[in-house]
Design an enzyme around this catalytic site. Structure first.
Site, PDB file in Angstrom:
ATOM      1  N   ASP A  14      -2.971  31.082  31.482  1.00 45.63           N
ATOM      2  CA  ASP A  14      -4.278  31.222  30.819  1.00 45.63           C
ATOM      3  C   ASP A  14      -5.348  31.672  31.807  1.00 45.63           C
ATOM      4  O   ASP A  14      -5.282  31.370  32.994  1.00 45.63           O
ATOM      5  CB  ASP A  14      -4.662  29.872  30.189  1.00 45.63           C
ATOM      6  CG  ASP A  14      -5.756  30.016  29.148  1.00 45.63           C
ATOM      7  OD1 ASP A  14      -6.032  31.151  28.708  1.00 45.63           O
ATOM      8  OD2 ASP A  14      -6.348  28.981  28.770  1.00 45.63           O
ATOM      9  N   ASN A  62      -2.263  33.734  18.692  1.00 51.11           N
ATOM     10  CA  ASN A  62      -2.960  34.833  19.372  1.00 51.11           C
ATOM     11  C   ASN A  62      -3.181  36.052  18.470  1.00 51.11           C
ATOM     12  O   ASN A  62      -3.945  36.962  18.818  1.00 51.11           O
ATOM     13  CB  ASN A  62      -2.239  35.239  20.664  1.00 51.11           C
ATOM     14  CG  ASN A  62      -2.429  34.251  21.806  1.00 51.11           C
ATOM     15  OD1 ASN A  62      -1.545  34.057  22.643  1.00 51.11           O
ATOM     16  ND2 ASN A  62      -3.591  33.602  21.868  1.00 51.11           N
TER      17      ASN A  62
HETATM   18  C1  IPE Z   1      -2.461  29.839  25.151  1.00 50.11           C
HETATM   19  O1  IPE Z   1      -3.680  30.309  25.590  1.00 50.11           O
HETATM   20  C2  IPE Z   1      -1.533  30.991  24.843  1.00 50.11           C
HETATM   21  C3  IPE Z   1      -1.037  31.728  25.993  1.00 50.11           C
HETATM   22  C4  IPE Z   1      -1.325  31.514  27.242  1.00 50.11           C
HETATM   23  C5  IPE Z   1      -0.129  32.801  25.662  1.00 50.11           C
HETATM   24  P1  IPE Z   1      -4.910  30.555  24.613  1.00 50.11           P
HETATM   25  O2  IPE Z   1      -5.989  31.094  25.473  1.00 50.11           O
HETATM   26  O3  IPE Z   1      -4.488  31.345  23.451  1.00 50.11           O
HETATM   27  O4  IPE Z   1      -5.236  29.076  24.122  1.00 50.11           O
HETATM   28  P2  IPE Z   1      -6.581  28.456  23.565  1.00 50.11           P
HETATM   29  O5  IPE Z   1      -7.031  29.323  22.431  1.00 50.11           O
HETATM   30  O6  IPE Z   1      -7.571  28.453  24.691  1.00 50.11           O
HETATM   31  O7  IPE Z   1      -6.203  27.066  23.162  1.00 50.11           O
HETATM   32  C1  IPE Z   2      -4.112  34.328  28.672  1.00 53.80           C
HETATM   33  O1  IPE Z   2      -5.407  34.690  28.985  1.00 53.80           O
HETATM   34  C2  IPE Z   2      -3.334  35.456  28.065  1.00 53.80           C
HETATM   35  C3  IPE Z   2      -3.000  35.273  26.646  1.00 53.80           C
HETATM   36  C4  IPE Z   2      -3.343  34.270  25.895  1.00 53.80           C
HETATM   37  C5  IPE Z   2      -2.229  36.325  26.028  1.00 53.80           C
HETATM   38  P1  IPE Z   2      -6.583  34.655  27.915  1.00 53.80           P
HETATM   39  O2  IPE Z   2      -6.688  35.993  27.270  1.00 53.80           O
HETATM   40  O3  IPE Z   2      -6.424  33.519  26.989  1.00 53.80           O
HETATM   41  O4  IPE Z   2      -7.827  34.417  28.878  1.00 53.80           O
HETATM   42  P2  IPE Z   2      -9.109  33.538  28.600  1.00 53.80           P
HETATM   43  O5  IPE Z   2      -8.633  32.186  28.191  1.00 53.80           O
HETATM   44  O6  IPE Z   2      -9.875  34.241  27.513  1.00 53.80           O
HETATM   45  O7  IPE Z   2      -9.813  33.521  29.912  1.00 53.80           O
HETATM   46 MG    MG Z   3      -7.093  31.608  27.004  1.00 55.12          MG
END
Ligand code: IPE
Ligand code: IPE
Ligand code: MG
Length: 225
Positions: A14, A62
């Site tokens: 993340d 997602n």
């Molecule tokens: C979890 O991260 C999913 C992945 C890392 C693929 P998200 O960024 O989607 O989770 P939330 O929305 O902060 O809980």
């Molecule tokens: C994780 O990074 C990647 C996926 C969930 C695919 P994020 O896109 O969730 O990054 P933040 O949480 O917005 O920083």
């Molecule tokens: Mg995230």
């Protein structure tokens, strides 16, 4: 078996978006740099001694993101498989996919099927969670167990996407968020947890070695004494 040595580590990767935002860059650049962090980690896999590394790449939630961001993520997936598959094969990495990956775009499904076949003899498993949600995985597994006539912890576990993987030892989440976001809910029952502030694109193999050292010092009790 050496109880202090982890066999299976999973990571909620993340913080790509925040990494990019901090630099005034588009989120897509954060995701690209996130893929590079994955590549570094997979290259370091042999040295970790892990049997399996599971990475949360795309959750079943997602899809709520913008169409552009979802397209970027899917295109990165296509490019990553194409560019890194030869390396997986050369380094004895066995690819596994968990989640509802068969409902992704047909060309991605075909690429993944080919990658799974070509890496089937690999030694260390790289499990990638794609279109994955823990609650959905459990519901699917319970449905299959019921169809087979008996719903128990054992029969559900045998139908999970992770049934052929070693038990989850350590679950890491980067970027400072302290939640599971529907990842490996069943498997996390007695896993150790580690939440680090590092944003995913900054995650280095050294962070994983540190995490493994930290894990080795933990006392796991499983409810017993
Ligand atoms: C979890 O991260 C999913 C992945 C890392 C693929 P998200 O960024 O989607 O989770 P939330 O929305 O902060 O809980
Ligand atoms: C994780 O990074 C990647 C996926 C969930 C695919 P994020 O896109 O969730 O990054 P933040 O949480 O917005 O920083
Ligand atoms: Mg995230």
């Amino acid at each position: 078996m050496d109880q202090s040595r982890a066999r299976h580590v999973a990571i909620i990767m993340d913080g790509n978006g925040r990494w990019a935002k901090k630099r005034g860059l588009p989120r897509a650049v954060g995701h690209q740099r996130g893929v590079e962090a994955v590549r570094r980690l997979v290259r370091s896999l042999e040295g970790t001694g892990l049997e399996c590394l599971t990475l949360y790449a795309f959750s079943s939630e997602n899809w709520k993101r913008s169409e552009d961001e979802v397209d970027d993520l899917m295109n990165l997936m296509r490019r990553f498989i194409k560019s890194d598959l030869p390396e997986f094969i050369a380094n004895n990495v066995k690819l596994k996919i968990i989640g509802d990956w068969q409902s992704l775009a047909p060309d991605i499904v075909a690429m993944l099927e080919d990658a799974l076949a070509q890496t089937a003899n690999g030694k260390q498993t790289l499990a990638v969670a794609l279109n994955y949600g823990g609650q959905h995985e459990i519901a699917r597994a319970a449905t299959k167990a019921a169809a087979l006539g008996e719903v128990t912890i054992g029969t559900i576990a045998a139908q999970l996407d992770t049934a052929d993987l070693p038990p989850l030892d350590l679950l890491i989440r980067t970027s400072g968020e302290i939640r599971l976001s529907n990842f490996l809910l069943w498997q996390a029952a007695y896993a150790e947890m580690l939440f680090v502030d590092t944003l995913w694109p900054d995650f280095e193999p050294a962070h994983l070695s540190q995490a493994l050292d930290d894990f080795a010092r933990r006392e796991r009790r499983y409810g017993g004494r």
